[in-house]
Motif scaffolding. Structure first.
Motif, PDB file in Angstrom:
ATOM      1  N   MET A 149       0.828  -1.179   0.000  1.00  0.00           N
ATOM      2  CA  MET A 149       0.000   0.000   0.000  1.00  0.00           C
ATOM      3  C   MET A 149       0.877   1.249   0.000  1.00  0.00           C
ATOM      4  SD  MET A 149      -3.452  -0.322   2.073  1.00  0.00           S
ATOM      5  CE  MET A 149      -3.479  -1.572   3.290  1.00  0.00           C
ATOM      6  N   THR A 150       0.293   2.328  -0.434  1.00  0.00           N
ATOM      7  CA  THR A 150       0.994   3.589  -0.531  1.00  0.00           C
ATOM      8  C   THR A 150       0.872   4.373   0.769  1.00  0.00           C
ATOM      9  OG1 THR A 150       0.288   3.607  -2.831  1.00  0.00           O
ATOM     10  CG2 THR A 150       1.259   5.602  -1.983  1.00  0.00           C
ATOM     11  N   LYS A 151       1.923   5.104   1.090  1.00  0.00           N
ATOM     12  CA  LYS A 151       1.923   5.935   2.284  1.00  0.00           C
ATOM     13  C   LYS A 151       1.369   7.313   1.920  1.00  0.00           C
ATOM     14  CE  LYS A 151       5.167   7.409   5.800  1.00  0.00           C
ATOM     15  NZ  LYS A 151       6.581   7.372   6.196  1.00  0.00           N
ATOM     16  N   THR A 152       0.519   7.868   2.774  1.00  0.00           N
ATOM     17  CA  THR A 152      -0.069   9.177   2.517  1.00  0.00           C
ATOM     18  C   THR A 152      -0.197   9.946   3.819  1.00  0.00           C
ATOM     19  OG1 THR A 152      -1.939  10.355   1.591  1.00  0.00           O
ATOM     20  CG2 THR A 152      -2.422   8.288   2.671  1.00  0.00           C
ATOM     21  N   LYS A 153      -0.228  11.263   3.726  1.00  0.00           N
ATOM     22  CA  LYS A 153      -0.379  12.107   4.907  1.00  0.00           C
ATOM     23  C   LYS A 153      -1.847  12.386   5.223  1.00  0.00           C
ATOM     24  CE  LYS A 153       4.059  14.346   4.381  1.00  0.00           C
ATOM     25  NZ  LYS A 153       4.778  15.603   4.269  1.00  0.00           N
ATOM     26  N   LEU A 154      -2.739  12.028   4.315  1.00  0.00           N
ATOM     27  CA  LEU A 154      -4.169  12.255   4.527  1.00  0.00           C
ATOM     28  C   LEU A 154      -4.773  11.120   5.326  1.00  0.00           C
ATOM     29  CD1 LEU A 154      -5.205  13.407   0.956  1.00  0.00           C
ATOM     30  CD2 LEU A 154      -4.731  14.842   2.926  1.00  0.00           C
ATOM     31  N   LYS A 155      -5.814  11.434   6.102  1.00  0.00           N
ATOM     32  CA  LYS A 155      -6.538  10.412   6.843  1.00  0.00           C
ATOM     33  C   LYS A 155      -8.007  10.816   6.930  1.00  0.00           C
ATOM     34  CE  LYS A 155      -5.212  12.414  11.217  1.00  0.00           C
ATOM     35  NZ  LYS A 155      -4.525  12.243  12.467  1.00  0.00           N
ATOM     36  N   THR A 156      -8.850   9.883   7.298  1.00  0.00           N
ATOM     37  CA  THR A 156     -10.278  10.133   7.424  1.00  0.00           C
ATOM     38  C   THR A 156     -10.534  11.223   8.454  1.00  0.00           C
ATOM     39  OG1 THR A 156     -10.704   7.831   6.894  1.00  0.00           O
ATOM     40  CG2 THR A 156     -12.506   9.049   7.884  1.00  0.00           C
ATOM     41  N   GLY A 157     -11.367  12.193   8.095  1.00  0.00           N
ATOM     42  CA  GLY A 157     -11.694  13.292   8.999  1.00  0.00           C
ATOM     43  C   GLY A 157     -10.889  14.550   8.734  1.00  0.00           C
ATOM     44  N   ASP A 158      -9.846  14.477   7.910  1.00  0.00           N
ATOM     45  CA  ASP A 158      -9.053  15.661   7.577  1.00  0.00           C
ATOM     46  C   ASP A 158      -9.841  16.588   6.663  1.00  0.00           C
ATOM     47  OD1 ASP A 158      -6.874  14.867   9.032  1.00  0.00           O
ATOM     48  OD2 ASP A 158      -5.702  14.202   7.303  1.00  0.00           O
ATOM     49  N   GLN A 159      -9.589  17.876   6.800  1.00  0.00           N
ATOM     50  CA  GLN A 159     -10.220  18.852   5.920  1.00  0.00           C
ATOM     51  C   GLN A 159      -9.283  19.077   4.736  1.00  0.00           C
ATOM     52  OE1 GLN A 159     -10.946  22.716   7.610  1.00  0.00           O
ATOM     53  NE2 GLN A 159     -12.680  23.061   6.275  1.00  0.00           N
ATOM     54  N   VAL A 160      -9.814  18.926   3.528  1.00  0.00           N
ATOM     55  CA  VAL A 160      -9.008  19.062   2.315  1.00  0.00           C
ATOM     56  C   VAL A 160      -9.673  20.032   1.350  1.00  0.00           C
ATOM     57  CG1 VAL A 160      -7.958  16.767   2.448  1.00  0.00           C
ATOM     58  CG2 VAL A 160     -10.091  17.053   1.226  1.00  0.00           C
ATOM     59  N   LYS A 161      -8.860  20.501   0.404  1.00  0.00           N
ATOM     60  CA  LYS A 161      -9.355  21.366  -0.662  1.00  0.00           C
ATOM     61  C   LYS A 161      -9.033  20.689  -1.984  1.00  0.00           C
ATOM     62  CE  LYS A 161      -9.046  26.044  -2.466  1.00  0.00           C
ATOM     63  NZ  LYS A 161      -8.448  27.373  -2.290  1.00  0.00           N
ATOM     64  N   VAL A 162     -10.023  20.619  -2.869  1.00  0.00           N
ATOM     65  CA  VAL A 162      -9.825  20.020  -4.192  1.00  0.00           C
ATOM     66  C   VAL A 162      -9.102  21.048  -5.046  1.00  0.00           C
ATOM     67  CG1 VAL A 162     -10.939  18.991  -6.194  1.00  0.00           C
ATOM     68  CG2 VAL A 162     -11.941  18.675  -3.934  1.00  0.00           C
ATOM     69  N   ILE A 163      -7.953  20.651  -5.647  1.00  0.00           N
ATOM     70  CA  ILE A 163      -7.140  21.617  -6.382  1.00  0.00           C
ATOM     71  C   ILE A 163      -7.259  21.495  -7.898  1.00  0.00           C
ATOM     72  CG2 ILE A 163      -5.476  21.986  -4.547  1.00  0.00           C
ATOM     73  CD1 ILE A 163      -3.638  19.984  -5.864  1.00  0.00           C
ATOM     74  N   THR A 164      -7.777  20.371  -8.404  1.00  0.00           N
ATOM     75  CA  THR A 164      -7.968  20.231  -9.844  1.00  0.00           C
ATOM     76  C   THR A 164      -9.268  19.494 -10.129  1.00  0.00           C
ATOM     77  OG1 THR A 164      -6.783  18.143  -9.948  1.00  0.00           O
ATOM     78  CG2 THR A 164      -5.486  20.121 -10.346  1.00  0.00           C
ATOM     79  N   GLY A 165      -9.739  19.621 -11.347  1.00  0.00           N
ATOM     80  CA  GLY A 165     -10.914  18.865 -11.779  1.00  0.00           C
ATOM     81  C   GLY A 165     -12.208  19.647 -11.693  1.00  0.00           C
ATOM     82  N   LYS A 166     -13.289  18.946 -11.894  1.00  0.00           N
ATOM     83  CA  LYS A 166     -14.622  19.539 -11.945  1.00  0.00           C
ATOM     84  C   LYS A 166     -15.023  20.190 -10.624  1.00  0.00           C
ATOM     85  CE  LYS A 166     -19.387  18.187 -12.878  1.00  0.00           C
ATOM     86  NZ  LYS A 166     -20.278  17.061 -13.164  1.00  0.00           N
ATOM     87  N   HIS A 167     -14.578  19.643  -9.512  1.00  0.00           N
ATOM     88  CA  HIS A 167     -14.976  20.130  -8.193  1.00  0.00           C
ATOM     89  C   HIS A 167     -13.906  21.012  -7.563  1.00  0.00           C
ATOM     90  CE1 HIS A 167     -18.396  17.473  -8.378  1.00  0.00           C
ATOM     91  NE2 HIS A 167     -17.576  16.525  -8.803  1.00  0.00           N
ATOM     92  N   ARG A 168     -13.088  21.661  -8.390  1.00  0.00           N
ATOM     93  CA  ARG A 168     -11.986  22.495  -7.913  1.00  0.00           C
ATOM     94  C   ARG A 168     -12.500  23.594  -6.978  1.00  0.00           C
ATOM     95  NH1 ARG A 168      -9.281  24.600 -12.674  1.00  0.00           N
ATOM     96  NH2 ARG A 168     -11.108  25.920 -12.794  1.00  0.00           N
ATOM     97  N   GLY A 169     -11.795  23.791  -5.866  1.00  0.00           N
ATOM     98  CA  GLY A 169     -12.146  24.818  -4.907  1.00  0.00           C
ATOM     99  C   GLY A 169     -13.030  24.342  -3.772  1.00  0.00           C
ATOM    100  N   THR A 170     -13.557  23.136  -3.861  1.00  0.00           N
ATOM    101  CA  THR A 170     -14.414  22.598  -2.813  1.00  0.00           C
ATOM    102  C   THR A 170     -13.582  22.270  -1.578  1.00  0.00           C
ATOM    103  OG1 THR A 170     -15.849  21.607  -4.478  1.00  0.00           O
ATOM    104  CG2 THR A 170     -16.065  20.781  -2.237  1.00  0.00           C
ATOM    105  N   ILE A 171     -14.031  22.756  -0.431  1.00  0.00           N
ATOM    106  CA  ILE A 171     -13.374  22.462   0.838  1.00  0.00           C
ATOM    107  C   ILE A 171     -14.317  21.571   1.634  1.00  0.00           C
ATOM    108  CG2 ILE A 171     -12.459  23.434   2.969  1.00  0.00           C
ATOM    109  CD1 ILE A 171     -11.959  26.027   1.345  1.00  0.00           C
ATOM    110  N   ASP A 172     -13.829  20.393   2.030  1.00  0.00           N
ATOM    111  CA  ASP A 172     -14.687  19.423   2.705  1.00  0.00           C
ATOM    112  C   ASP A 172     -13.845  18.458   3.523  1.00  0.00           C
ATOM    113  OD1 ASP A 172     -17.054  18.229   3.417  1.00  0.00           O
ATOM    114  OD2 ASP A 172     -17.310  17.145   1.536  1.00  0.00           O
ATOM    115  N   TYR A 173     -14.530  17.627   4.317  1.00  0.00           N
ATOM    116  CA  TYR A 173     -13.867  16.621   5.134  1.00  0.00           C
ATOM    117  C   TYR A 173     -13.873  15.279   4.418  1.00  0.00           C
ATOM    118  CZ  TYR A 173     -14.144  19.955   8.936  1.00  0.00           C
ATOM    119  OH  TYR A 173     -13.995  21.070   9.704  1.00  0.00           O
ATOM    120  N   ILE A 174     -12.828  14.487   4.616  1.00  0.00           N
ATOM    121  CA  ILE A 174     -12.733  13.154   4.026  1.00  0.00           C
ATOM    122  C   ILE A 174     -13.627  12.208   4.822  1.00  0.00           C
ATOM    123  CG2 ILE A 174     -11.215  11.201   3.568  1.00  0.00           C
ATOM    124  CD1 ILE A 174      -8.923  13.160   3.231  1.00  0.00           C
ATOM    125  N   SER A 175     -14.567  11.554   4.133  1.00  0.00           N
ATOM    126  CA  SER A 175     -15.433  10.600   4.822  1.00  0.00           C
ATOM    127  C   SER A 175     -14.900   9.175   4.669  1.00  0.00           C
ATOM    128  CB  SER A 175     -16.860  10.689   4.315  1.00  0.00           C
ATOM    129  OG  SER A 175     -16.928  10.272   2.983  1.00  0.00           O
TER     130      SER A 175
END
Length: 75
Positions: free
Chosen positions: A1-27
């Motif tokens: 598996m890949t190592k990542t700094k993100l985890k469930t419950g973190d607040q993230v911002k979408v930086i590319t794609g159709k939903h760019r600019g959306t700020i939400d929590y990872i479910s």
């Protein structure tokens, strides 16, 4: 598996794609597929799982998977 700094419950911002600019929590986070599911990023789909009901099928919201590289930790 890949190592990542993100985890469930973190607040993230979408930086590319159709939903760019959306700020939400990872479910949900899927490291094997390298996708995240956000609460606000969803689409509507008709549920056709119950053919016994002759009524119109129900409209459900399902979460859209977004690639991990398209998110940035926010805040």
């Amino acid at each position: 598996m890949t190592k990542t700094k993100l985890k469930t419950g973190d607040q993230v911002k979408v930086i590319t794609g159709k939903h760019r600019g959306t700020i939400d929590y990872i479910s949900r986070l899927d490291l094997k597929e390298q996708v995240v599911y956000l609460k606000k990023v969803s689409r509507k789909k008709y549920d056709k799982s119950t053919p016994e009901n002759k009524k119109k099928s129900e409209l459900k919201e399902i979460m859209i998977p977004l690639h991990i590289s398209n998110e940035r930790k926010y805040g």
